[in-house]
Scaffold this motif. Structure first.
Motif, mmCIF file in Angstrom:
data_model
loop_
_atom_site.group_PDB
_atom_site.id
_atom_site.type_symbol
_atom_site.label_atom_id
_atom_site.label_comp_id
_atom_site.label_asym_id
_atom_site.label_seq_id
_atom_site.Cartn_x
_atom_site.Cartn_y
_atom_site.Cartn_z
ATOM 1 N N TYR A 191 0.792 -1.223 0.000
ATOM 2 C CA TYR A 191 0.000 0.000 0.000
ATOM 3 C C TYR A 191 0.831 1.283 0.000
ATOM 4 C CZ TYR A 191 -4.139 -2.821 0.966
ATOM 5 O OH TYR A 191 -5.164 -3.716 0.880
ATOM 6 N N LEU A 192 2.092 1.170 -0.405
ATOM 7 C CA LEU A 192 2.902 2.387 -0.421
ATOM 8 C C LEU A 192 2.361 3.417 -1.397
ATOM 9 C CD1 LEU A 192 6.597 1.240 -0.040
ATOM 10 C CD2 LEU A 192 5.223 2.574 1.545
ATOM 11 N N SER A 193 1.818 2.951 -2.497
ATOM 12 C CA SER A 193 1.252 3.912 -3.442
ATOM 13 C C SER A 193 0.217 3.231 -4.328
ATOM 14 C CB SER A 193 2.344 4.526 -4.308
ATOM 15 O OG SER A 193 2.820 3.575 -5.232
ATOM 16 N N LYS A 194 -0.626 4.044 -4.930
ATOM 17 C CA LYS A 194 -1.610 3.535 -5.869
ATOM 18 C C LYS A 194 -1.786 4.591 -6.954
ATOM 19 C CE LYS A 194 -6.179 1.451 -6.229
ATOM 20 N NZ LYS A 194 -7.360 0.988 -5.520
ATOM 21 N N SER A 195 -1.990 4.129 -8.171
ATOM 22 C CA SER A 195 -2.172 5.079 -9.266
ATOM 23 C C SER A 195 -3.310 4.613 -10.155
ATOM 24 C CB SER A 195 -0.882 5.208 -10.078
ATOM 25 O OG SER A 195 -0.544 3.954 -10.633
ATOM 26 N N GLY A 196 -3.784 5.506 -10.982
ATOM 27 C CA GLY A 196 -4.871 5.160 -11.881
ATOM 28 C C GLY A 196 -5.083 6.246 -12.907
ATOM 29 N N THR A 197 -5.996 5.993 -13.789
ATOM 30 C CA THR A 197 -6.313 6.984 -14.821
ATOM 31 C C THR A 197 -7.796 6.916 -15.152
ATOM 32 O OG1 THR A 197 -5.691 7.782 -17.009
ATOM 33 C CG2 THR A 197 -5.756 5.415 -16.724
ATOM 34 N N ILE B 140 -12.685 16.084 -19.682
ATOM 35 C CA ILE B 140 -11.407 15.523 -19.232
ATOM 36 C C ILE B 140 -11.022 14.397 -20.190
ATOM 37 C CG2 ILE B 140 -10.203 14.392 -17.323
ATOM 38 C CD1 ILE B 140 -12.493 15.539 -15.533
ATOM 39 N N SER B 141 -10.086 14.672 -21.074
ATOM 40 C CA SER B 141 -9.680 13.627 -22.019
ATOM 41 C C SER B 141 -8.786 12.602 -21.332
ATOM 42 C CB SER B 141 -8.992 14.227 -23.238
ATOM 43 O OG SER B 141 -7.940 15.067 -22.845
ATOM 44 N N SER B 142 -8.076 13.021 -20.290
ATOM 45 C CA SER B 142 -7.348 12.050 -19.475
ATOM 46 C C SER B 142 -6.957 12.664 -18.135
ATOM 47 C CB SER B 142 -6.098 11.538 -20.184
ATOM 48 O OG SER B 142 -5.096 12.523 -20.183
ATOM 49 N N CYS B 143 -6.940 11.845 -17.136
ATOM 50 C CA CYS B 143 -6.486 12.257 -15.805
ATOM 51 C C CYS B 143 -5.716 11.088 -15.205
ATOM 52 C CB CYS B 143 -7.661 12.638 -14.911
ATOM 53 S SG CYS B 143 -7.133 13.069 -13.233
ATOM 54 N N THR B 144 -4.442 11.310 -14.946
ATOM 55 C CA THR B 144 -3.596 10.278 -14.356
ATOM 56 C C THR B 144 -3.219 10.712 -12.955
ATOM 57 O OG1 THR B 144 -2.702 9.757 -16.531
ATOM 58 C CG2 THR B 144 -1.466 8.951 -14.633
ATOM 59 N N TRP B 145 -3.496 9.868 -11.975
ATOM 60 C CA TRP B 145 -3.271 10.263 -10.588
ATOM 61 C C TRP B 145 -2.407 9.225 -9.873
ATOM 62 C CZ3 TRP B 145 -4.988 6.532 -7.293
ATOM 63 C CH2 TRP B 145 -5.981 5.673 -7.763
ATOM 64 N N GLU B 146 -1.768 9.674 -8.809
ATOM 65 C CA GLU B 146 -0.980 8.760 -7.963
ATOM 66 C C GLU B 146 -1.040 9.262 -6.532
ATOM 67 O OE1 GLU B 146 2.711 7.304 -9.419
ATOM 68 O OE2 GLU B 146 3.555 7.105 -7.418
ATOM 69 N N VAL B 147 -1.231 8.350 -5.608
ATOM 70 C CA VAL B 147 -1.297 8.702 -4.190
ATOM 71 C C VAL B 147 -0.309 7.816 -3.411
ATOM 72 C CG1 VAL B 147 -2.752 8.755 -2.121
ATOM 73 C CG2 VAL B 147 -3.698 9.421 -4.334
ATOM 74 N N GLN B 148 0.421 8.450 -2.492
ATOM 75 C CA GLN B 148 1.375 7.713 -1.661
ATOM 76 C C GLN B 148 0.865 7.603 -0.238
ATOM 77 O OE1 GLN B 148 2.725 10.532 -3.517
ATOM 78 N NE2 GLN B 148 3.039 9.134 -5.217
ATOM 79 N N ALA B 149 1.234 6.504 0.423
ATOM 80 C CA ALA B 149 0.835 6.314 1.819
ATOM 81 C C ALA B 149 1.823 7.037 2.738
ATOM 82 C CB ALA B 149 0.817 4.843 2.167
#
Lengths: 100, 149
Positions: free
Chosen positions: B29-35, B140-149
């Motif tokens: 669970y250190l990080s998770k990303s998506g689009t 929104i043609s694209s949105c790329t996100w990343e979250v860190q714990a």
């Protein structure tokens, strides 16, 4: 995958990667648009500029005729005008500081 | 649930499956990303549209790149909605802007709906769009996100 409201065919969301239709409706549709999961349905399309119509009792993707205009880059004249304005502002600032 | 580290003491703390799994879970669970993309959702007139993305863990900070309709932005966020910051450009302009909470990125077909807030709420990433009194369609043609714990 597009989620729409059955009553008025309003597009109310898309199913994001890693989410189920049920999750998306529960998390992002009902809190924003109300109702219950039975009030919504999904439809698949690759179109980005469209609306939904009920044709002979079937919900159908109808491509919009008028697409939004593409963004325009500033002309050379507009860029020069912006640079001139910035130079004028800087000169004015220097003059005002000199008077103080 | 917040991560509970073990206070390891030589020859005292037993090594157990529970403690090792706790570490494994933390690594996972250190990080998770998506689009995602969304060019169809209509924001109700005078209202806002809140998009909630489940993370599966308590995030601390993150970033996203969002673009559409000639407006692009790179957004930095954490768990405090007031601390969202973005840099980007508007439709039809070559100027780079820096924006704080309240107007992060413009992403609508008529240039009025905006990403107003972006923050981590417990185990969810929350994005709030809105602004104008008229109904708006997201672009929104694209949105790329990343979250860190």
């Amino acid at each position: 995958m597009i989620i729409y409201r059955k009553s008025d065919l309003l597009c109310v969301g898309v199913v994001s990667d890693g989410m189920t239709i049920e999750q998306e409706i529960e998390l992002n549709v009902i809190p924003n648009f109300g109702g219950s999961s039975e009030d919504y349905a999904t439809i698949e399309t690759a179109e980005t500029n469209f609306h939904l119509e009920r044709i002979e009792n079937v919900v159908t993707i109808v491509k919009n005729v008028v697409a939004p205009p593409p963004p325009l880059d500033p002309t050379e004249t507009e860029l020069l005008e912006q640079r001139l304005k910035a130079t004028e502002d800087a000169l004015l600032q220097i003059m005002m500081e000199g008077m103080m | 649930m917040a991560y509970a580290p073990t206070d390891w003491i030589d020859d005292v703390t037993p090594v157990s499956a529970t403690k090792l799994n706790n570490i494994e879970q933390r690594i996972t669970y250190l990080s998770k990303s998506g689009t995602f993309a969304d060019t169809t959702t209509v924001i109700p007139a005078g209202g806002t549209y809140t998009k909630t993305i489940p993370l599966g863990f308590e995030g601390v900070s993150g970033s996203l790149f969002i673009n559409g309709y000639g407006s692009d932005g790179f957004v930095f966020f954490n768990a405090d909605p007031a601390l969202s910051r973005s840099i980007g450009k508007d439709n039809g302009s070559s100027a780079i802007f820096f924006r704080e909470d309240g107007f992060l990125v413009d992403n609508a077909t008529d240039g009025s709906a905006r990403l107003q807030r972006c923050y981590i709420d417990g185990t969810n990433l929350v994005l709030i769009f809105g602004y104008n009194s008229a109904a708006e369609t997201l672009a929104i043609s694209s949105c790329t996100w990343e979250v860190q714990a």
